[in-house]
Design an enzyme around this catalytic site. Structure first.
Site, PDB file in Angstrom:
ATOM      1  CB  SER A  27      -4.688   3.175  16.612  1.00 40.33           C
ATOM      2  OG  SER A  27      -4.309   2.838  17.934  1.00 40.33           O
TER       3      SER A  27
ATOM      4  CE1 TYR B 178      -0.046   1.326  14.570  1.00 44.28           C
ATOM      5  CE2 TYR B 178      -0.833   2.292  16.617  1.00 44.28           C
ATOM      6  CZ  TYR B 178      -1.013   1.431  15.558  1.00 44.28           C
ATOM      7  OH  TYR B 178      -2.158   0.680  15.467  1.00 44.28           O
ATOM      8  CB  ALA B 179       0.931   8.135  18.303  1.00 37.91           C
ATOM      9  CB  ALA B 180       2.671  10.866  14.029  1.00 39.04           C
ATOM     10  CB  SER B 181       0.868   6.843  11.036  1.00 43.53           C
ATOM     11  OG  SER B 181       0.636   5.789  11.950  1.00 43.53           O
ATOM     12  CE  LYS B 182      -2.811   2.661  12.639  1.00 47.85           C
ATOM     13  NZ  LYS B 182      -3.497   2.004  11.500  1.00 47.85           N
TER      14      LYS B 182
ATOM     15  CB  VAL C 100      -0.983   0.022   1.192  1.00 46.13           C
ATOM     16  CG1 VAL C 100      -1.950  -1.142   1.115  1.00 46.13           C
ATOM     17  CG2 VAL C 100      -0.252   0.036   2.525  1.00 46.13           C
TER      18      VAL C 100
ATOM     19  CG  ASN D 156      -6.690  -4.111   8.821  1.00 42.18           C
ATOM     20  OD1 ASN D 156      -6.862  -3.764   9.982  1.00 42.18           O
ATOM     21  ND2 ASN D 156      -6.013  -5.210   8.492  1.00 42.18           N
TER      22      ASN D 156
END
Length: 266
Positions: free
Chosen positions: A158, A172-176, A82, A108
């Site tokens: 998330s 991860y937090a920034a992307s979500k 992706v 997902n």
């Protein structure tokens, strides 16, 4: 309306349940090779949809395909990265060629890291953003042309877009968190003009391939923050996904549905 012609409570319940059905529709699930992606694909198939299964690990996708076909639905396996826009367009083209339409896109696919911010390399950070955030954008761009009125895009974000969880997960937090803004903007662009709804699903603590990498006892240590006192079950999240994917949520777009056992209210 005469009394005999008025719908009964039973009729109204059955009509409401019918809105969760996806008979005759086609759903794409990225990250369908393991964990929650498999649960999402199974739930969509149980609701009547045919599936296009996407991930990099094609061998694992074949296992998911068998699960879908055992439910009496068709499934197409397409190896996909992706983070690569061309790969996303190839997936959408394969889905349209095989089934003639795209009705549901479940974004997902995702990866995560738990690296302290002082030690995370630029390549590590960029890779997480490329898959989790950019990948959702490229997939939405690629698929929306094959979608018609009533179609639905569900971006799997998330709960870490809203709260922290005592692990160093800046990328991860920034992307979500970025997915929430992306969801709102695509909804305002496409719902009125194309009839395509776009919403975000925010899971809390659910067992997945990613959580298997957490330190031993980590998930158990977080249960005290959960009103329900336990981690979620995959089918509990899949039910929420089905709601957003189907006509049951036909008047909902640009929204975030948090499924976290009460984590964000404690």
């Amino acid at each position: 309306m005469c009394k005999p012609c008025m719908p009964t409570i039973k009729d109204m319940v059955l009509n409401a349940l019918d809105r969760f059905r996806l008979d005759g529709r086609v759903a794409i699930v990225t990250g369908a090779s393991s964990g929650l992606g498999v649960a999402f694909a199974e739930a969509l198939a149980d609701a009547g949809a045919d599936l296009v299964l996407a991930a990099r690990r094609v061998d694992r996708l074949e296992e998911t395909r068998e699960r879908i076909e055992q439910r009496g639905r068709r499934a197409l396996v397409v190896g996909t990265d992706v983070a690569d826009p061309e790969s996303c367009h190839a997936l959408a083209a394969a889905a349209t060629e095989e089934f003639g339409r795209i009705d549901v896109l479940v974004n997902n696919a995702g990866i995560g890291t738990a690296v302290p911010a002082t030690r995370e390399t630029p390549d590590e950070f960029r890779r997480v953003i490329d898959v989790n955030l950019n990948g959702c954008y490229w997939m939405a761009q690629a698929c929306v042309g094959g979608m018609g009125p009533g179609a639905s895009i569900v971006n799997v974000s998330s709960v870490l877009a809203l709260v922290t969880a005592a692990l160093p997960q800046a990328a991860y937090a920034a992307s979500k968190a970025g997915l929430l803004g992306l969801t709102r903007d695509l909804a305002q662009q496409w719902t009125g003009r194309k009839g395509v709804r776009v919403n975000a699903l925010l899971p809390g603590f659910f067992p997945s391939e990613m959580t298997e990498q957490y330190p031993e006892g980590y998930l158990e240590s977080k249960e005290s923050r959960l009103c329900v006192g336990r981690a979620g079950e995959p089918e509990e999240l899949a039910s929420a996904l089905l709601f957003l994917a189907s006509d049951a949520s036909s008047y909902i777009t640009g929204q975030t549905l948090v499924v976290d056992g009460g984590l964000t209210i404690t």
